[in-house]
Design a protein around this motif. Structure first.
Motif, PDB file in Angstrom:
ATOM      1  N   LYS A 169       8.446   0.232   4.198  1.00 54.58           N
ATOM      2  CA  LYS A 169       8.708  -1.140   3.770  1.00 54.58           C
ATOM      3  C   LYS A 169       9.793  -1.159   2.694  1.00 54.58           C
ATOM      4  N   LEU A 170      10.854  -1.926   2.938  1.00 59.85           N
ATOM      5  CA  LEU A 170      11.948  -2.026   1.976  1.00 59.85           C
ATOM      6  C   LEU A 170      11.980  -3.370   1.259  1.00 59.85           C
ATOM      7  N   ASP A 171      11.212  -4.361   1.744  1.00 59.31           N
ATOM      8  CA  ASP A 171      11.152  -5.649   1.066  1.00 59.31           C
ATOM      9  C   ASP A 171      10.448  -5.488  -0.289  1.00 59.31           C
ATOM     10  N   PRO A 172      10.742  -6.353  -1.243  1.00 60.64           N
ATOM     11  CA  PRO A 172      10.148  -6.186  -2.584  1.00 60.64           C
ATOM     12  C   PRO A 172       8.638  -6.403  -2.626  1.00 60.64           C
ATOM     13  N   THR A 173       8.094  -7.191  -1.687  1.00 64.10           N
ATOM     14  CA  THR A 173       6.652  -7.434  -1.670  1.00 64.10           C
ATOM     15  C   THR A 173       6.131  -7.281  -0.250  1.00 64.10           C
ATOM     16  N   MET A 174       4.814  -7.117  -0.118  1.00 69.63           N
ATOM     17  CA  MET A 174       4.207  -6.954   1.199  1.00 69.63           C
ATOM     18  C   MET A 174       2.730  -7.345   1.146  1.00 69.63           C
ATOM     19  N   TRP A 175       2.234  -7.806   2.283  1.00 66.22           N
ATOM     20  CA  TRP A 175       0.801  -7.979   2.452  1.00 66.22           C
ATOM     21  C   TRP A 175       0.203  -6.627   2.821  1.00 66.22           C
ATOM     22  N   GLY A 176      -1.003  -6.393   2.371  1.00 69.06           N
ATOM     23  CA  GLY A 176      -1.654  -5.144   2.726  1.00 69.06           C
ATOM     24  C   GLY A 176      -2.937  -4.953   1.950  1.00 69.06           C
ATOM     25  N   ILE A 177      -3.545  -3.787   2.128  1.00 61.60           N
ATOM     26  CA  ILE A 177      -4.817  -3.494   1.466  1.00 61.60           C
ATOM     27  C   ILE A 177      -4.606  -2.435   0.397  1.00 61.60           C
ATOM     28  N   MET A 178      -5.286  -2.634  -0.727  1.00 63.45           N
ATOM     29  CA  MET A 178      -5.241  -1.686  -1.839  1.00 63.45           C
ATOM     30  C   MET A 178      -6.620  -1.062  -2.005  1.00 63.45           C
ATOM     31  N   PHE A 179      -6.629   0.242  -2.169  1.00 64.88           N
ATOM     32  CA  PHE A 179      -7.866   1.003  -2.347  1.00 64.88           C
ATOM     33  C   PHE A 179      -8.601   0.532  -3.593  1.00 64.88           C
ATOM     34  N   ARG A 180      -9.928   0.423  -3.502  1.00 66.61           N
ATOM     35  CA  ARG A 180     -10.728  -0.035  -4.645  1.00 66.61           C
ATOM     36  C   ARG A 180     -11.678   1.043  -5.160  1.00 66.61           C
ATOM     37  N   GLY A 181     -11.441   2.287  -4.774  1.00 68.32           N
ATOM     38  CA  GLY A 181     -12.280   3.361  -5.273  1.00 68.32           C
ATOM     39  C   GLY A 181     -11.825   3.826  -6.637  1.00 68.32           C
ATOM     40  N   GLU A 182     -12.396   4.916  -7.097  1.00 68.05           N
ATOM     41  CA  GLU A 182     -12.100   5.433  -8.424  1.00 68.05           C
ATOM     42  C   GLU A 182     -11.506   6.828  -8.342  1.00 68.05           C
ATOM     43  N   LYS A 183     -10.599   7.111  -9.211  1.00 68.74           N
ATOM     44  CA  LYS A 183     -10.074   8.432  -9.550  1.00 68.74           C
ATOM     45  C   LYS A 183      -9.225   9.068  -8.462  1.00 68.74           C
ATOM     46  N   LEU A 184      -9.727   9.199  -7.200  1.00 71.54           N
ATOM     47  CA  LEU A 184      -9.009   9.931  -6.169  1.00 71.54           C
ATOM     48  C   LEU A 184      -8.997   9.162  -4.854  1.00 71.54           C
ATOM     49  N   PHE A 185      -7.903   9.322  -4.113  1.00 76.71           N
ATOM     50  CA  PHE A 185      -7.751   8.724  -2.784  1.00 76.71           C
ATOM     51  C   PHE A 185      -7.301   9.817  -1.825  1.00 76.71           C
ATOM     52  N   ASN A 186      -8.015   9.954  -0.710  1.00 74.12           N
ATOM     53  CA  ASN A 186      -7.662  10.936   0.310  1.00 74.12           C
ATOM     54  C   ASN A 186      -6.995  10.208   1.473  1.00 74.12           C
ATOM     55  N   PRO A 187      -5.669  10.299   1.615  1.00 69.27           N
ATOM     56  CA  PRO A 187      -4.983   9.559   2.685  1.00 69.27           C
ATOM     57  C   PRO A 187      -5.375  10.022   4.081  1.00 69.27           C
ATOM     58  N   ASP A 243     -14.092   0.622   0.190  1.00 69.71           N
ATOM     59  CA  ASP A 243     -13.761  -0.687  -0.378  1.00 69.71           C
ATOM     60  C   ASP A 243     -12.258  -0.817  -0.647  1.00 69.71           C
ATOM     61  N   TYR A 244     -11.707  -1.949  -0.227  1.00 72.52           N
ATOM     62  CA  TYR A 244     -10.292  -2.261  -0.426  1.00 72.52           C
ATOM     63  C   TYR A 244     -10.178  -3.734  -0.794  1.00 72.52           C
ATOM     64  N   GLU A 245      -8.982  -4.114  -1.210  1.00 79.29           N
ATOM     65  CA  GLU A 245      -8.686  -5.530  -1.441  1.00 79.29           C
ATOM     66  C   GLU A 245      -7.422  -5.902  -0.690  1.00 79.29           C
ATOM     67  N   LEU A 246      -7.496  -6.943   0.117  1.00 78.97           N
ATOM     68  CA  LEU A 246      -6.336  -7.479   0.820  1.00 78.97           C
ATOM     69  C   LEU A 246      -5.678  -8.535  -0.050  1.00 78.97           C
ATOM     70  N   ASN A 247      -4.349  -8.402  -0.220  1.00 82.59           N
ATOM     71  CA  ASN A 247      -3.618  -9.375  -1.019  1.00 82.59           C
ATOM     72  C   ASN A 247      -2.127  -9.180  -0.775  1.00 82.59           C
ATOM     73  N   HIS A 248      -1.337  -9.928  -1.516  1.00 78.98           N
ATOM     74  CA  HIS A 248       0.113  -9.799  -1.468  1.00 78.98           C
ATOM     75  C   HIS A 248       0.536  -8.998  -2.684  1.00 78.98           C
ATOM     76  N   TRP A 249       1.199  -7.839  -2.450  1.00 77.78           N
ATOM     77  CA  TRP A 249       1.446  -6.885  -3.517  1.00 77.78           C
ATOM     78  C   TRP A 249       2.929  -6.602  -3.678  1.00 77.78           C
ATOM     79  N   LYS A 250       3.274  -6.069  -4.829  1.00 81.91           N
ATOM     80  CA  LYS A 250       4.570  -5.430  -5.005  1.00 81.91           C
ATOM     81  C   LYS A 250       4.608  -4.224  -4.055  1.00 81.91           C
TER      82      LYS A 250
END
Length: 747
Positions: A160-178, A204-211
């Motif tokens: 993604k090259l646009d400045p913002t995007m819709w998507g999901i952000m991880f809501r866990g703690e400390k570590l994320f395993n892609p 758990d994730y959060e869907l929103n409009h992000w940088k």
């Protein structure tokens, strides 16, 4: 003729001095301009200035190699819109050439005039740094880094090259395993803390409009980047890995406060993160890019930036080599990563420092903590010096939130507000389509998911036997996202819905209210599922589930929406036109006439809401308004006409997504009722003759006791079928076990 005034010797000396000063100024000015040109072009060597004078691009690929051009390298050089710079070393052939690449020999690198070069050893992966500086000097706004044995599958279009995007952000703690996020929960990337591999994953994730994430890592199919411990214990010594990840799963953004290892093999850096490309020189080869990644993530928190992980968009094949040697080089990854993560989590940068100031401090502090050597702190200073000389714009610092106790995390809300651009948050539980994990020895011919699915059917239909060939031959739709909406939280039906559809649709989103209630029933399933918590007013505004599902950025070819009380004949879908919008019968209603019944005249969700939405559309986008109303007229033959009809099932191809989402979201802002919005929007986008009219049966009552009489296996659906009631009566069990399930299992 007027006499010419005569001047004395003092005046003549003054003139001579002035001329000399003028000459010196002109010479200095010219030299300054040449020096400025040299800095901008990353070189003080006239030969190199001429050699690279016309080499400019805002998109660069940076690679280092010791081999002649590989097929993968030639492929990289052919990607439209990108330039490639190849960084050589002592073992790189002196006659390395490719017409579409800029090749930097060691001699070239030394002649570029960058201060950083003085601390880059030969035969070091860190010489890639010279390629980064060259790209920045020649116009880079985006840099993609990779290796000469990686091949992008999509010409780098996934990023993604646009400045913002819709998507999901991880809501866990400390570590994320892609790797877990993309369907391989038993795998871990090189550099993931070994002590956390077996921890229970958070969904758990959060869907929103992000940088948009400033650093984006694409996963790699084939032989992805895993450590030697994995390779020594989970694959045969001389075999090639053929790992797959869920290529349809949505990207994930990693929030501040959470770490995830990323490497230098398939990674894109936007302009505001080009400073993060620096590779340390005092670690081992197997550690350098991972330590760089952790260092960069912590600094990203100081500018409101993030790392994002994207679906697999490259493939890699590795040559067999000594994994024991790799293990020796990876020792710090095994025994120091937990300490590094803990250190970086607690680390703080003083309020008055700039981002570059924080870079200098963190690099020095990592020396004091023995994560790397003192030369890397000096290297950071020279790197910053070169960036400033090139005119690179230092990102504005947004100080990471202060803590009452340095050992605690900032509140989750504080972390997310740094990157959220709206407040349209949606709580999501996400679980990717499971992929077969590599095993050192395996004779399995059926996937565990297929076996589990068959066992679920057999458990319900204990008195029946089903004859089918390979379960892997059952018709599936990995390219379609199925969205099942609960008008009311009858989540007790979840297990049966999974039995009916999960084998055919690897990607299902369940949508409804009250996530806690959903989670109570979801815990009884054999695997996690994806759920989206949406307030849709008991189904009156069910389109919100479709809207939010589209925003999650699944890489699918279409979206199939249905209510939980729709019985879907899955065996027919592959025969239908998946490139068309699917609609059901609807009738024309008019704004100028009062329509009684069916909520058309409802003041909040009916015709008044539609009229208000049209007026607003005309104000905000006259072109879209004209296009929409003209198409409606073409399909209704009424200038003020729109449509009403059943709205329990629809299908939207990806090619219509942008328009469909725009109009759906616009009308939904005015709470337009689902039985108006679902029939009207597609008929405002496309001509009726280009729509597919679904075949199905609608009942106004629960038909299960008579369903065998009315059921048509050649249709797409039946509505209404209340699962909890249907499966509890003998007629329902007979129907599912003797008719429905045998049809789902046919090949």
């Amino acid at each position: 003729m007027r006499d010419v005034p005569q001047h004395g010797p003092g005046f003549r000396m003054l003139c001579i001095a002035g001329a000399c000063l003028l000459f010196l100024y002109i010479a200095w000015s010219a030299g300054s301009q040449r020096n400025k040109f040299s800095i901008v072009n990353g070189s003080r060597n006239p030969r190199l200035i001429d050699k690279f004078r016309t080499v400019q691009s805002d998109r660069w690929i940076v690679v280092t190699t010791i081999s002649y051009p590989t097929p993968d390298m030639e492929f990289l050089a052919s990607i439209p819109g990108w330039r490639v710079v190849v960084v050589g070393d002592t073992k790189t052939p002196a006659d390395w050439r490719n017409p579409n690449c800029v090749f930097l020999s060691l001699e070239d690198q030394r002649g570029l005039g960058f201060a950083t070069e003085s601390l880059l050893p030969e035969e070091s992966y860190a010489r890639k740094t010279m390629g980064y500086l060259f790209a920045i000097a020649h116009g880079a706004k985006v840099i993609y880094e990779t290796d000469d044995d990686n091949r992008p599958l999509d010409l780098l279009k996934t990023f993604k090259l646009d400045p913002t995007m819709w998507g999901i952000m991880f809501r866990g703690e400390k570590l994320f395993n892609p790797y877990r996020h993309f369907g391989q929960p038993t795998l871990w990337p090189r550099g993931y803390p070994l002590g956390s591999v077996g921890e229970r994953p958070t969904t758990d994730y959060e869907l929103n409009h992000w940088k948009t994430p400033s650093i984006q890592q694409g996963l790699v199919n084939g032989d992805p980047d895993m450590d030697a411990i994995f390779r020594l214990t989970r694959k045969q010594t001389r075999s090639q890995l053929n790992v797959t990840f869920d290529g349809r799963a949505p990207p994930s953004i990693v929030p501040a406060g959470v770490f995830a290892p990323f490497n230098s093999q398939n990674t894109l850096f936007l302009y505001d993160a080009l400073w993060a490309l620096l590779i340390p020189t005092t670690t081992t080869f197997r550690v350098c890019d991972i330590w760089r990644g952790y260092w960069a993530q912590r600094l990203l928190w100081e500018m409101g930036g993030n790392v994002g992980f994207f679906p697999p968009n490259a493939v890699q094949k590795r040559n067999s080599h000594s994994y024991l040697s790799d293990a020796k080089e990876e020792k710090d990854l095994y025994f120091q990563t937990d300490r590094l993560v803990d250190f970086l989590t607690k680390w703080r940068c003083e309020e008055g420092r700039t981002l570059f100031g924080c870079m200098t401090k963190l690099s020095t502090d990592m020396v004091h903590e023995n994560f790397w050597g003192g030369k890397d702190a000096s290297l950071t200073s020279l790197w910053i010096k070169d960036l400033v000389a090139l005119g690179y714009q230092e990102p504005k610092r947004i100080p990471f939130g202060s803590l009452k106790d340095a050992a605690q995390y900032v509140t989750e809300e504080k972390l997310l507000t740094q990157t959220r651009t709206t407040d349209q948050r949606v709580n999501v539980s996400f679980w990717a389509a499971g992929q077969p994990p590599p095993q050192i020895y395996s004779q399995a011919t059926q996937s565990p998911a297929a076996v589990s699915h068959a066992a679920q059917i057999a458990s319900y239909c204990s008195n029946e036997s089903f004859i089918t060939s390979k379960l892997t031959d059952i018709i599936t739709y990995p390219n379609i996202l199925l969205i099942i909406v609960f008008n009311f939280p009858h989540y007790e039906n979840l297990q049966f819905l999974e039995t009916m559809y999960s084998m055919h649709f690897p990607h299902i989103i369940y949508c409804g209210a009250n996530k806690d209630q959903f989670d109570t029933h979801a815990k009884l399933l054999s695997k996690p599922v994806t759920f989206m918590e949406v307030d849709h007013a008991n189904g009156w505004l069910g389109q919100h589930c479709l809207i939010e599902a589209m925003k999650m950025q699944f890489r699918v070819d279409g979206y199939l929406y249905m209510g939980d009380d729709v019985l879907l004949n899955v065996w027919n879908i592959h025969t239908l036109p998946l490139n068309k919008l699917w609609v059901y019968h609807a009738r024309v209603v008019r704004q100028s006439r009062r329509e009684r019944g069916h909520r058309v005249d409802h003041p909040k969700v009916g015709s008044p809401a539609y009229q208000a939405a049209l007026k607003a559309l005309k104000l905000v986008d006259i072109d879209r308004y004209n296009s929409f109303t003209d198409m409606l007229f073409n399909n209704s033959w009424k200038r003020d006409g729109f449509f009403i009809g059943s709205s329990d099932i629809c299908y939207v191809p990806e090619k219509y997504k942008a328009d469909y989402l725009y109009y759906m979201e616009h009308f939904s802002r005015f709470d337009l009722y689902i039985e108006l919005i679902f029939p009207t929007v597609p008929r405002g986008i496309e001509k009726s003759e280009n729509l597919y009219m679904m075949k199905g049966t609608y009942f106004l009552y629960e038909p299960i006791r008579e369903i065998r009489k009315y059921f048509n296996e050649n249709h797409l659906f039946v509505h209404t079928v209340k699962i909890s009631r249907s499966i509890s009566v003998p007629e329902g069990r007979t129907f599912f076990c003797k008719i429905f399930f045998p049809l789902t299992l046919k090949n």
